[in-house]
Design a protein around this motif. Sequence first.
Motif, PDB file in Angstrom:
ATOM      1  N   ALA A 152       5.659   2.827  -6.881  1.00  0.00           N
ATOM      2  CA  ALA A 152       4.814   1.741  -6.378  1.00  0.00           C
ATOM      3  C   ALA A 152       5.440   0.421  -6.817  1.00  0.00           C
ATOM      4  CB  ALA A 152       3.386   1.873  -6.903  1.00  0.00           C
ATOM      5  N   GLY A 153       6.400  -0.048  -6.046  1.00  0.00           N
ATOM      6  CA  GLY A 153       7.095  -1.279  -6.385  1.00  0.00           C
ATOM      7  C   GLY A 153       6.281  -2.508  -6.035  1.00  0.00           C
ATOM      8  N   GLU A 203       0.824  -1.205   0.000  1.00  0.00           N
ATOM      9  CA  GLU A 203       0.000   0.000   0.000  1.00  0.00           C
ATOM     10  C   GLU A 203       0.861   1.259   0.000  1.00  0.00           C
ATOM     11  OE1 GLU A 203      -3.539   2.246   2.561  1.00  0.00           O
ATOM     12  OE2 GLU A 203      -2.954   0.176   3.040  1.00  0.00           O
ATOM     13  N   VAL A 204       0.544   2.172  -0.912  1.00  0.00           N
ATOM     14  CA  VAL A 204       1.200   3.479  -0.991  1.00  0.00           C
ATOM     15  C   VAL A 204       0.128   4.542  -1.168  1.00  0.00           C
ATOM     16  CG1 VAL A 204       3.398   2.647  -1.926  1.00  0.00           C
ATOM     17  CG2 VAL A 204       1.522   3.192  -3.486  1.00  0.00           C
ATOM     18  N   TYR A 222     -11.454   4.424 -10.120  1.00  0.00           N
ATOM     19  CA  TYR A 222     -10.666   4.033  -8.965  1.00  0.00           C
ATOM     20  C   TYR A 222      -9.250   3.667  -9.404  1.00  0.00           C
ATOM     21  CZ  TYR A 222     -15.049   3.772  -6.359  1.00  0.00           C
ATOM     22  OH  TYR A 222     -16.252   4.080  -5.759  1.00  0.00           O
ATOM     23  N   MET A 223      -8.340   3.828  -8.478  1.00  0.00           N
ATOM     24  CA  MET A 223      -6.966   3.383  -8.680  1.00  0.00           C
ATOM     25  C   MET A 223      -6.629   2.352  -7.607  1.00  0.00           C
ATOM     26  SD  MET A 223      -4.593   6.457  -7.099  1.00  0.00           S
ATOM     27  CE  MET A 223      -3.099   5.527  -7.456  1.00  0.00           C
ATOM     28  N   VAL A 224      -5.595   1.575  -7.856  1.00  0.00           N
ATOM     29  CA  VAL A 224      -5.158   0.557  -6.903  1.00  0.00           C
ATOM     30  C   VAL A 224      -4.174   1.175  -5.919  1.00  0.00           C
ATOM     31  CG1 VAL A 224      -3.954  -1.634  -6.619  1.00  0.00           C
ATOM     32  CG2 VAL A 224      -5.454  -1.290  -8.600  1.00  0.00           C
ATOM     33  N   LEU A 225      -4.494   1.089  -4.625  1.00  0.00           N
ATOM     34  CA  LEU A 225      -3.555   1.500  -3.589  1.00  0.00           C
ATOM     35  C   LEU A 225      -2.692   0.337  -3.130  1.00  0.00           C
ATOM     36  CD1 LEU A 225      -5.629   3.903  -1.297  1.00  0.00           C
ATOM     37  CD2 LEU A 225      -4.144   4.468  -3.227  1.00  0.00           C
TER      38      LEU A 225
END
Length: 709
Positions: A57-58, A49-50, A675-678
């Motif tokens: 975002a590794g 999570e970032v 939506y975006m992926v956290l």
Amino acid sequence: MQTIYSARIRSERETVWDIHVKSSLGDMLDKRRDVALLREGAAVIEWGEVGKLDPVAGSSLTLTLLSERDREFLWLWQVEVGTVRCDVYRNGSLYWSGVLDTELYEEPYTWVSDYEVAVTFSDLAVLDRLKWSGEGLWTVRGVIDHCISECGVNVSGLQLQHSLCSYSSGNDDTPIDLSTLKVNAANFYDEDGEAMTLREVLEAVLQPLALRITQKGGRLWLQDLHSLATKAPTRQVEWLADDGVLGVDKVYNNMKVTFSPYGDSKLIDGSVDHDDVLKGSVASTTFMTGNNWNEAAEGFKLTYGEQDGLGLTLQNGAKWYRIDSVWSGSDEAGVLWAYRGSTAYGYNTLHCNNSMPRAMQNGQCVAVPIITSGRVWVGQGNSIYHQLKVTLSVLADVRYNPFESEAKENEEGNWQRLKDWVNFAYVPVMLRLRDANGTVLYHYENNGVQESNGWEHTAQNSGWVAGDGAWGCMWLCYYDQEDRKSASGLGGWKKNRPIIGYYRGGLPKRFTAMGEGEYIKLPPVAGWLELEVGRGLYQFDYKREEKDIYSRLRWLMYKAPTIEIVKADGTKTEQNDVEDSAWLLRAAQETLEIDTSVGTTGTRRFLPNCKGVLLDSNASPVRTLGRAGVNDRVERLLIGTAYSQYGSRHQTLGGSVRLLHEMRALTDATSEGRYMVLSEVQTLVEDKSEVLLCEVSEDNYEGIEWENN
């Protein structure tokens, strides 16, 4: 790299996953075999999570391997980072790649065979352990590509998906080419020369531009939130279980962005620390307080020789010196060209066969370089606000001990000759501006002033001239400001003053006010500045007669060649950090603070050598960029992006979904928006993703309450 372990997983939805562990170590090929992957959780890819504004975002891949014999995989812990890589293919196409993270290895110690070993590979984590090593100007795209190539991952390229545009286009549909933006690689080293990690460098160029890099689907993706909310292709998530959770993302009260331009008024500083020069060397000569053995007091000890790593390049016989004071002078160090000890007692001499070199002979300058500074970047600036100041301390003296008063035993007669004969003195120098390849673009000339009978500096007798010059085109000038008839510009340590020709009248008040140094305009273009000091002196008396003081000189030493940026009036200047802040949501509690080291100038007067300022393809400072129809400094655009994402409540969705194998903006059947992926954890055998999604909004700058401008 060649495959040493391989495995195939067929998921519950008949997706075929091929996993290949590869090595560049030839002696490891004998370990080649098909690996038995444990079915439950055998291969898991995780994006931790970032936050929405985090630039990197590794992800990591964990393989659970079956060790058929004791410590079969222990060698993986002992290899260098980057020598072992894992490539994952989805239905025959490259899906994910990363290198072995040797710091995350462990295995059971009590079993001797058929036990599980978890091995972790990472795509971007290795950047934390690699140092930046670049020099010169780099494009932003070049920095990104370099960092990725050093990761050792096997991806099919960098997919750009962003809305950052240039001021000139002002069109969100035409994102700016990141190959047209440049940064100074010197920005990625601290004052002691210590380099940033590649992770820090990558974040430094992405953070101010509100860009994020991540890997998915066999590519590295570079995108911003505005493009994700407006342009990116979409995919509707498919929920798999009843574990879905609806929540809200955090909000912030206000935001502050601090940009550190990394500008230093000191461009070139050739000073050296006494304690760093010729350590452990035995003194070459001990000087008494006078030229008489009956005087027991030693004045100082002189040591000279060769040494590397002191910041200046010496040539044509120049040496480093160190003086250790006993009763005379002070502990100091610098560059020694020549000295002559007592002829009566046979003291050592250096380059001093009864005559110091004349810099001028038969009307021609015959100097050769003895001191060369390192090259330092200076960008485009405006001489209305700034100028350069060049100073050089010189000790040219006739006294046996130049740190004691003249006396019968300390060349009293020659000291008087120095004052009578050397009212105007000049040291030859060369000041060049080079391009990245070392080609001379411009050189500075002021010999027109030196040859005149006045003090005025005009466009005709001084200035920057295209191409390279020749010795004699530029001089540093030494004189007594108040008395140019019976006082000398030499004797003891002296700094140069603004150059004048043969002129004995009153000087303008600004000459007195500005003090020591040669003041010159900024170069007409950006480039790398270099200063050379030439051998010898040129001098004449108050009648413009050149008399032979050369054969009477005992010392010619130099220290602290310096070029600094000063204000147009000659006073000191400095570069401060720039802060921008704005309210996001007054009802919230937390403050969002971001520090950046790359940025834009706007209308601010930055020092022309600021290493953190973004440059365009012509190496000119970038003032503004654009996003969402707004043109502004990138620091303020970043705040605008934060305002759009954190200035109001945004939904979050979490739970199990069908594996997200593409880089898309996500939609939900029962919710509006994108939506975006956290965060995401993909279990390949189940074709499933455990996700935390967050709603994103397009950039909107209306209504921002700025705390400063």
